[in-house]
Design a protein around this motif. Sequence first.
Motif, PDB file in Angstrom:
ATOM      1  N   THR A  30       0.828  -1.208   0.000  1.00 27.19           N
ATOM      2  CA  THR A  30       0.000   0.000   0.000  1.00 27.19           C
ATOM      3  C   THR A  30       0.861   1.255   0.000  1.00 27.19           C
ATOM      4  OG1 THR A  30      -1.737  -1.161   1.231  1.00 27.19           O
ATOM      5  CG2 THR A  30      -1.807   1.242   1.245  1.00 27.19           C
ATOM      6  N   ALA A  31       1.901   1.271   0.834  1.00 25.64           N
ATOM      7  CA  ALA A  31       2.778   2.439   0.908  1.00 25.64           C
ATOM      8  C   ALA A  31       3.484   2.686  -0.418  1.00 25.64           C
ATOM      9  CB  ALA A  31       3.800   2.253   2.024  1.00 25.64           C
ATOM     10  N   VAL A  32       3.996   1.629  -1.046  1.00 25.81           N
ATOM     11  CA  VAL A  32       4.696   1.788  -2.324  1.00 25.81           C
ATOM     12  C   VAL A  32       3.748   2.326  -3.387  1.00 25.81           C
ATOM     13  CG1 VAL A  32       5.851   0.557  -4.197  1.00 25.81           C
ATOM     14  CG2 VAL A  32       6.444   0.050  -1.823  1.00 25.81           C
ATOM     15  N   ARG A  33       2.533   1.759  -3.465  1.00 26.49           N
ATOM     16  CA  ARG A  33       1.579   2.203  -4.475  1.00 26.49           C
ATOM     17  C   ARG A  33       1.221   3.670  -4.299  1.00 26.49           C
ATOM     18  NH1 ARG A  33      -2.963  -2.249  -6.084  1.00 26.49           N
ATOM     19  NH2 ARG A  33      -3.409  -0.562  -7.547  1.00 26.49           N
ATOM     20  N   THR A  34       0.924   4.077  -3.077  1.00 25.22           N
ATOM     21  CA  THR A  34       0.483   5.458  -2.861  1.00 25.22           C
ATOM     22  C   THR A  34       1.626   6.455  -3.013  1.00 25.22           C
ATOM     23  OG1 THR A  34       0.727   5.135  -0.470  1.00 25.22           O
ATOM     24  CG2 THR A  34      -1.461   4.816  -1.396  1.00 25.22           C
ATOM     25  N   VAL A  35       2.834   6.091  -2.583  1.00 22.01           N
ATOM     26  CA  VAL A  35       3.975   7.003  -2.731  1.00 22.01           C
ATOM     27  C   VAL A  35       4.310   7.198  -4.211  1.00 22.01           C
ATOM     28  CG1 VAL A  35       6.446   7.263  -2.331  1.00 22.01           C
ATOM     29  CG2 VAL A  35       4.955   6.597  -0.447  1.00 22.01           C
ATOM     30  N   GLY A  49      -5.053  29.177  -2.884  1.00 23.54           N
ATOM     31  CA  GLY A  49      -6.415  29.659  -2.727  1.00 23.54           C
ATOM     32  C   GLY A  49      -7.379  28.663  -2.110  1.00 23.54           C
ATOM     33  N   LEU A  50      -6.923  27.479  -1.786  1.00 21.72           N
ATOM     34  CA  LEU A  50      -7.838  26.480  -1.234  1.00 21.72           C
ATOM     35  C   LEU A  50      -8.135  26.721   0.242  1.00 21.72           C
ATOM     36  CD1 LEU A  50      -6.672  23.081  -2.796  1.00 21.72           C
ATOM     37  CD2 LEU A  50      -8.656  24.466  -3.405  1.00 21.72           C
ATOM     38  N   GLY A  51      -7.167  27.227   0.978  1.00 23.71           N
ATOM     39  CA  GLY A  51      -7.353  27.368   2.413  1.00 23.71           C
ATOM     40  C   GLY A  51      -7.024  26.078   3.139  1.00 23.71           C
ATOM     41  N   ARG A  52      -6.695  26.213   4.429  1.00 19.69           N
ATOM     42  CA  ARG A  52      -6.247  25.057   5.193  1.00 19.69           C
ATOM     43  C   ARG A  52      -7.320  23.985   5.296  1.00 19.69           C
ATOM     44  NH1 ARG A  52      -3.626  26.143  10.960  1.00 19.69           N
ATOM     45  NH2 ARG A  52      -2.147  27.168   9.537  1.00 19.69           N
ATOM     46  N   ARG A  53      -8.568  24.363   5.515  1.00 22.09           N
ATOM     47  CA  ARG A  53      -9.628  23.378   5.698  1.00 22.09           C
ATOM     48  C   ARG A  53      -9.829  22.531   4.440  1.00 22.09           C
ATOM     49  NH1 ARG A  53     -15.036  25.714   8.306  1.00 22.09           N
ATOM     50  NH2 ARG A  53     -15.491  23.477   8.083  1.00 22.09           N
ATOM     51  N   ARG A  54      -9.802  23.151   3.277  1.00 22.06           N
ATOM     52  CA  ARG A  54      -9.984  22.383   2.055  1.00 22.06           C
ATOM     53  C   ARG A  54      -8.780  21.492   1.765  1.00 22.06           C
ATOM     54  NH1 ARG A  54     -12.882  26.461  -2.348  1.00 22.06           N
ATOM     55  NH2 ARG A  54     -15.036  26.080  -1.667  1.00 22.06           N
ATOM     56  N   VAL A  55      -7.587  22.010   2.046  1.00 22.79           N
ATOM     57  CA  VAL A  55      -6.395  21.182   1.856  1.00 22.79           C
ATOM     58  C   VAL A  55      -6.485  19.931   2.703  1.00 22.79           C
ATOM     59  CG1 VAL A  55      -3.907  21.054   2.302  1.00 22.79           C
ATOM     60  CG2 VAL A  55      -4.866  23.046   1.123  1.00 22.79           C
ATOM     61  N   LEU A  56      -6.839  20.102   3.985  1.00 24.05           N
ATOM     62  CA  LEU A  56      -6.972  18.957   4.876  1.00 24.05           C
ATOM     63  C   LEU A  56      -8.119  18.047   4.457  1.00 24.05           C
ATOM     64  CD1 LEU A  56      -6.361  20.651   8.353  1.00 24.05           C
ATOM     65  CD2 LEU A  56      -4.792  19.197   7.050  1.00 24.05           C
ATOM     66  N   ALA A  57      -9.188  18.649   3.924  1.00 30.25           N
ATOM     67  CA  ALA A  57     -10.336  17.847   3.483  1.00 30.25           C
ATOM     68  C   ALA A  57      -9.940  16.925   2.331  1.00 30.25           C
ATOM     69  CB  ALA A  57     -11.490  18.754   3.063  1.00 30.25           C
ATOM     70  N   PHE A  58      -9.221  17.448   1.343  1.00 30.21           N
ATOM     71  CA  PHE A  58      -8.826  16.613   0.204  1.00 30.21           C
ATOM     72  C   PHE A  58      -7.773  15.582   0.606  1.00 30.21           C
ATOM     73  CE2 PHE A  58     -10.690  20.114  -2.321  1.00 30.21           C
ATOM     74  CZ  PHE A  58     -11.531  19.358  -3.114  1.00 30.21           C
ATOM     75  N   ALA A  59      -6.865  15.971   1.510  1.00 23.10           N
ATOM     76  CA  ALA A  59      -5.902  14.984   2.016  1.00 23.10           C
ATOM     77  C   ALA A  59      -6.628  13.873   2.771  1.00 23.10           C
ATOM     78  CB  ALA A  59      -4.874  15.667   2.914  1.00 23.10           C
ATOM     79  N   GLY A  62      -8.247  11.481   0.317  1.00 22.60           N
ATOM     80  CA  GLY A  62      -7.244  10.563  -0.221  1.00 22.60           C
ATOM     81  C   GLY A  62      -6.848   9.485   0.770  1.00 22.60           C
ATOM     82  N   ALA A  63      -6.699   9.878   2.049  1.00 21.82           N
ATOM     83  CA  ALA A  63      -6.352   8.901   3.079  1.00 21.82           C
ATOM     84  C   ALA A  63      -7.417   7.825   3.182  1.00 21.82           C
ATOM     85  CB  ALA A  63      -6.180   9.608   4.420  1.00 21.82           C
ATOM     86  N   LEU A  64      -8.670   8.223   3.008  1.00 23.78           N
ATOM     87  CA  LEU A  64      -9.792   7.279   3.080  1.00 23.78           C
ATOM     88  C   LEU A  64      -9.926   6.467   1.795  1.00 23.78           C
ATOM     89  CD1 LEU A  64     -12.381   6.370   4.672  1.00 23.78           C
ATOM     90  CD2 LEU A  64     -13.587   8.181   3.421  1.00 23.78           C
ATOM     91  N   GLN A  65     -10.041   7.158   0.652  1.00 22.38           N
ATOM     92  CA  GLN A  65     -10.348   6.498  -0.618  1.00 22.38           C
ATOM     93  C   GLN A  65      -9.199   5.643  -1.124  1.00 22.38           C
ATOM     94  OE1 GLN A  65     -11.346   9.158  -3.839  1.00 22.38           O
ATOM     95  NE2 GLN A  65     -11.911   7.503  -5.224  1.00 22.38           N
ATOM     96  N   PHE A  66      -7.967   6.068  -0.909  1.00 19.47           N
ATOM     97  CA  PHE A  66      -6.812   5.329  -1.428  1.00 19.47           C
ATOM     98  C   PHE A  66      -6.042   4.608  -0.322  1.00 19.47           C
ATOM     99  CE2 PHE A  66      -6.655   9.162  -4.491  1.00 19.47           C
ATOM    100  CZ  PHE A  66      -7.733   8.666  -5.196  1.00 19.47           C
ATOM    101  N   GLY A  67      -5.682   5.340   0.743  1.00 24.79           N
ATOM    102  CA  GLY A  67      -4.844   4.753   1.796  1.00 24.79           C
ATOM    103  C   GLY A  67      -5.533   3.630   2.555  1.00 24.79           C
ATOM    104  N   LEU A  68      -6.609   3.959   3.278  1.00 24.87           N
ATOM    105  CA  LEU A  68      -7.307   2.956   4.074  1.00 24.87           C
ATOM    106  C   LEU A  68      -7.939   1.895   3.182  1.00 24.87           C
ATOM    107  CD1 LEU A  68      -8.146   1.996   6.844  1.00 24.87           C
ATOM    108  CD2 LEU A  68     -10.127   3.543   6.733  1.00 24.87           C
ATOM    109  N   GLY A 177      -2.264  12.533   1.249  1.00 25.71           N
ATOM    110  CA  GLY A 177      -3.015  12.038   2.394  1.00 25.71           C
ATOM    111  C   GLY A 177      -2.956  10.528   2.498  1.00 25.71           C
ATOM    112  N   ALA A 178      -3.087   9.854   1.355  1.00 26.28           N
ATOM    113  CA  ALA A 178      -3.019   8.392   1.340  1.00 26.28           C
ATOM    114  C   ALA A 178      -1.629   7.911   1.740  1.00 26.28           C
ATOM    115  CB  ALA A 178      -3.378   7.877  -0.052  1.00 26.28           C
ATOM    116  N   SER A 179      -0.590   8.615   1.264  1.00 29.68           N
ATOM    117  CA  SER A 179       0.788   8.206   1.551  1.00 29.68           C
ATOM    118  C   SER A 179       1.118   8.345   3.024  1.00 29.68           C
ATOM    119  CB  SER A 179       1.770   9.043   0.721  1.00 29.68           C
ATOM    120  OG  SER A 179       1.582   8.829  -0.661  1.00 29.68           O
TER     121      SER A 179
END
Length: 281
Positions: A30-35, A49-59, A62-68, A177-179
């Motif tokens: 999983t780590a190799v694929r996501t990295v 222009g995204l802002g911190r909340r949106r950056v964290l939201a998209f990360a 990714g952590a959910l959809q790809f990583g986990l 986020g997934a990585s």
Amino acid sequence: MIQLTLVSILWALSFGLTAQVADLGTPFVTAVRTVIAALVFLPFLDARGLGRRRVLAFAGIGALQFGLMYLLYIAAFRWLHSAEVALFTIFTPLFVTLVDGVLERRLRWRFLAAAILAVAGTALCVWTRLGRRGLLLGFLVMQGANLCFALGQVLYRRLAPATGKRDRDLMGLLYLGASVVAVALAAPSVPWASVAGLHLRQWAVLLYLGAVASGLGFFLFNAGARKTDIGTLAAFNNLKIPLAILASALVFHEAVDWMRLVIGGTVLALALGLNGAGGPP
């Protein structure tokens, strides 16, 4: 729908290839694929222009959809054969439709009917008599993976258009986020002896899975998800399975039940037709 069709073709080969490297350990693969996927898209990242909340939201997406999702998906190979892993992804369309219904606070019955038809058509293609030990546990692990994948794509489809960004501008955040999730879980248990002894073919498989199946594949899939309705998206979650069976016959010369493939593929096509012919939801 062209993007969703292309990624279904890319993913048709991934089930058997994942099985070839599953013995390296779920966290490591999983780590190799996501990295690798992150390295492909980091040059295109544009978070201005995204802002911190949106950056964290998209990360987080990714952590959910790809990583986990990948951690659960690859872990399922401990109990399941690759064909069974492919089989147990058939419930993803239902998760996509139900998650969207919960978030929208209304269930659109035409989309649900299309998702059920997609499940039925795919089951006709690949269902076999199953009864091995560990099968139930493998099934439950795969449903966790399906839910993570469904939730991630629905959330991306809802949040991405409001940013005014192109898909390639955002995908680097998702893969980062997934990585983070994958590397944090892999670090304590990396099988360094096995890694040092990897053959060139295994590295080639990991490169394909990371750069093509994960990197390009998820980019095309999420980009396509933004351009279609939830019923079509649900049905396309299963198109990769009959295509994988077709690839097994034409590329790897494996035995295939052509009648079941034709009947199941027809039902899957009806799912897309039902959704497309229904007009506005």
